[in-house]
Design a protein around this motif. Structure first.
Motif, PDB file in Angstrom:
ATOM      1  N   PRO A   1      -2.996  -3.513  -4.582  1.00  0.00           N
ATOM      2  CA  PRO A   1      -3.354  -4.935  -4.622  1.00  0.00           C
ATOM      3  C   PRO A   1      -2.748  -5.643  -3.408  1.00  0.00           C
ATOM      4  O   PRO A   1      -1.583  -5.416  -3.069  1.00  0.00           O
ATOM      5  CB  PRO A   1      -2.719  -5.443  -5.919  1.00  0.00           C
ATOM      6  N   PHE A   2      -3.520  -6.474  -2.754  1.00  0.00           N
ATOM      7  CA  PHE A   2      -3.005  -7.218  -1.611  1.00  0.00           C
ATOM      8  C   PHE A   2      -1.772  -8.032  -2.016  1.00  0.00           C
ATOM      9  O   PHE A   2      -0.809  -8.122  -1.259  1.00  0.00           O
ATOM     10  CB  PHE A   2      -4.078  -8.156  -1.034  1.00  0.00           C
ATOM     11  N   ASP A   3      -1.791  -8.616  -3.209  1.00  0.00           N
ATOM     12  CA  ASP A   3      -0.679  -9.455  -3.672  1.00  0.00           C
ATOM     13  C   ASP A   3       0.603  -8.677  -3.935  1.00  0.00           C
ATOM     14  O   ASP A   3       1.674  -9.269  -4.039  1.00  0.00           O
ATOM     15  CB  ASP A   3      -1.066 -10.204  -4.955  1.00  0.00           C
ATOM     16  N   HIS A   4       0.503  -7.362  -4.075  1.00  0.00           N
ATOM     17  CA  HIS A   4       1.685  -6.546  -4.359  1.00  0.00           C
ATOM     18  C   HIS A   4       1.961  -5.555  -3.234  1.00  0.00           C
ATOM     19  O   HIS A   4       2.641  -4.550  -3.435  1.00  0.00           O
ATOM     20  CB  HIS A   4       1.517  -5.810  -5.693  1.00  0.00           C
ATOM     21  N   ASN A   5       1.449  -5.838  -2.061  1.00  0.00           N
ATOM     22  CA  ASN A   5       1.665  -4.976  -0.908  1.00  0.00           C
ATOM     23  C   ASN A   5       2.871  -5.528  -0.142  1.00  0.00           C
ATOM     24  O   ASN A   5       2.810  -6.628   0.409  1.00  0.00           O
ATOM     25  CB  ASN A   5       0.410  -4.970  -0.021  1.00  0.00           C
ATOM     26  N   ASP A   6       3.954  -4.770  -0.121  1.00  0.00           N
ATOM     27  CA  ASP A   6       5.164  -5.255   0.535  1.00  0.00           C
ATOM     28  C   ASP A   6       5.298  -4.779   1.981  1.00  0.00           C
ATOM     29  O   ASP A   6       6.343  -4.935   2.601  1.00  0.00           O
ATOM     30  CB  ASP A   6       6.409  -4.870  -0.276  1.00  0.00           C
ATOM     31  N   ASP A   7       4.242  -4.214   2.538  1.00  0.00           N
ATOM     32  CA  ASP A   7       4.255  -3.786   3.939  1.00  0.00           C
ATOM     33  C   ASP A   7       4.385  -5.024   4.830  1.00  0.00           C
ATOM     34  O   ASP A   7       3.542  -5.929   4.757  1.00  0.00           O
ATOM     35  CB  ASP A   7       2.956  -3.034   4.254  1.00  0.00           C
ATOM     36  N   PRO A   8       5.405  -5.097   5.680  1.00  0.00           N
ATOM     37  CA  PRO A   8       5.571  -6.272   6.537  1.00  0.00           C
ATOM     38  C   PRO A   8       4.403  -6.473   7.524  1.00  0.00           C
ATOM     39  O   PRO A   8       4.170  -7.590   7.987  1.00  0.00           O
ATOM     40  CB  PRO A   8       6.888  -6.009   7.282  1.00  0.00           C
ATOM     41  N   ARG A   9       3.644  -5.429   7.791  1.00  0.00           N
ATOM     42  CA  ARG A   9       2.502  -5.544   8.706  1.00  0.00           C
ATOM     43  C   ARG A   9       1.343  -6.318   8.079  1.00  0.00           C
ATOM     44  O   ARG A   9       0.449  -6.770   8.781  1.00  0.00           O
ATOM     45  CB  ARG A   9       2.021  -4.150   9.130  1.00  0.00           C
ATOM     46  N   LEU A  10       1.357  -6.461   6.754  1.00  0.00           N
ATOM     47  CA  LEU A  10       0.276  -7.174   6.092  1.00  0.00           C
ATOM     48  C   LEU A  10       0.160  -8.605   6.617  1.00  0.00           C
ATOM     49  O   LEU A  10      -0.945  -9.095   6.849  1.00  0.00           O
ATOM     50  CB  LEU A  10       0.469  -7.171   4.578  1.00  0.00           C
ATOM     51  N   GLN A  11       1.283  -9.275   6.842  1.00  0.00           N
ATOM     52  CA  GLN A  11       1.246 -10.652   7.350  1.00  0.00           C
ATOM     53  C   GLN A  11       0.675 -10.692   8.772  1.00  0.00           C
ATOM     54  O   GLN A  11      -0.054 -11.613   9.124  1.00  0.00           O
ATOM     55  CB  GLN A  11       2.633 -11.296   7.283  1.00  0.00           C
ATOM     56  N   GLU A  12       0.997  -9.682   9.579  1.00  0.00           N
ATOM     57  CA  GLU A  12       0.409  -9.577  10.926  1.00  0.00           C
ATOM     58  C   GLU A  12      -1.108  -9.432  10.814  1.00  0.00           C
ATOM     59  O   GLU A  12      -1.858 -10.025  11.583  1.00  0.00           O
ATOM     60  CB  GLU A  12       0.970  -8.365  11.679  1.00  0.00           C
ATOM     61  N   TRP A  13      -1.543  -8.609   9.868  1.00  0.00           N
ATOM     62  CA  TRP A  13      -2.976  -8.374   9.667  1.00  0.00           C
ATOM     63  C   TRP A  13      -3.661  -9.660   9.225  1.00  0.00           C
ATOM     64  O   TRP A  13      -4.727 -10.002   9.733  1.00  0.00           O
ATOM     65  CB  TRP A  13      -3.181  -7.256   8.646  1.00  0.00           C
ATOM     66  N   TYR A  14      -3.053 -10.392   8.284  1.00  0.00           N
ATOM     67  CA  TYR A  14      -3.621 -11.673   7.849  1.00  0.00           C
ATOM     68  C   TYR A  14      -3.778 -12.624   9.032  1.00  0.00           C
ATOM     69  O   TYR A  14      -4.756 -13.358   9.122  1.00  0.00           O
ATOM     70  CB  TYR A  14      -2.747 -12.339   6.783  1.00  0.00           C
ATOM     71  N   ALA A  15      -2.812 -12.606   9.962  1.00  0.00           N
ATOM     72  CA  ALA A  15      -2.845 -13.505  11.111  1.00  0.00           C
ATOM     73  C   ALA A  15      -3.881 -13.086  12.152  1.00  0.00           C
ATOM     74  O   ALA A  15      -4.399 -13.921  12.892  1.00  0.00           O
ATOM     75  CB  ALA A  15      -1.461 -13.582  11.756  1.00  0.00           C
ATOM     76  N   ASP A  16      -4.218 -11.783  12.211  1.00  0.00           N
ATOM     77  CA  ASP A  16      -5.152 -11.290  13.231  1.00  0.00           C
ATOM     78  C   ASP A  16      -5.870 -10.043  12.728  1.00  0.00           C
ATOM     79  O   ASP A  16      -5.724  -8.959  13.280  1.00  0.00           O
ATOM     80  CB  ASP A  16      -4.400 -10.998  14.529  1.00  0.00           C
TER      81      ASP A  16
END
Length: 180
Positions: A92-107
């Protein structure tokens, strides 16, 4: 060449779960959804111009729809698979603790999922396939594929911009037509 791109029907995956290239099951409504897609496709093909070739992603959700629509021998091609979300698949996107997820959301256009692809990488894969198709003497081709692939084809055909990609997602079972 006219490309008729058909998106697979609804998947049986909880909302918010990242599934990309995972071979996930279809919802129990598959036959009802597939019948609507088939009727729409038959309406398009009623002009008498039959497809010169049919392709499908090798993932079950596309193969089953191709078979339902009467194309059990559609050529399977990995280049028209959905984006590879790597380590994020089935999380689940909401339970993904990978720090790269925020980078992906941004770009999301340029940042790859951990161990997977970026949208730009998927686009390059799909356009290599489409460039190859353009070399064929065919008039009409059917592609049973995924939302991301349909977006790539629309960008390639100049119908949408990459920045509009995910606001242009074709609904499950939907069909788009592009000329390349």
């Amino acid at each position: 060449m006219e490309l008729i791109l058909i998106r697979h029907t609804s998947v049986d995956v909880p909302p918010g779960v990242c599934y990309g290239q995972t071979d996930v099951p279809l919802k129990s409504t598959f036959e009802q959804e597939a019948e609507i897609t088939l009727a729409t496709l038959n309406g398009i093909l009623s002009d008498g111009k039959m497809p010169d070739h049919i392709y499908t992603s090798p993932l079950t959700r596309c193969v089953r729809l191709a078979e339902y629509c009467g194309y059990p021998d559609a050529e399977r091609d990995r280049r028209i698979m959905e984006i590879n979300f790597g380590a994020w698949e089935m999380k689940p996107f909401d339970h993904n603790d990978d720090p790269r997820l925020q980078e992906w959301y941004a770009d999301y256009l340029n940042v790859a999922a951990t161990g997977g692809e970026s949208f730009a990488m998927q686009y390059e894969r799909v356009i290599r396939f489409l460039d190859e198709l353009r070399q064929k003497p065919w008039q009409r081709v059917l592609l049973f594929a995924h939302g991301g692939v349909l977006i790539c084809a629309q960008i390639y055909a100049g119908l949408i911009k990459a920045e509009e990609a995910f606001s242009s997602l074709t609904p499950y079972g939907g069909i788009i037509r592009v000329t390349v």
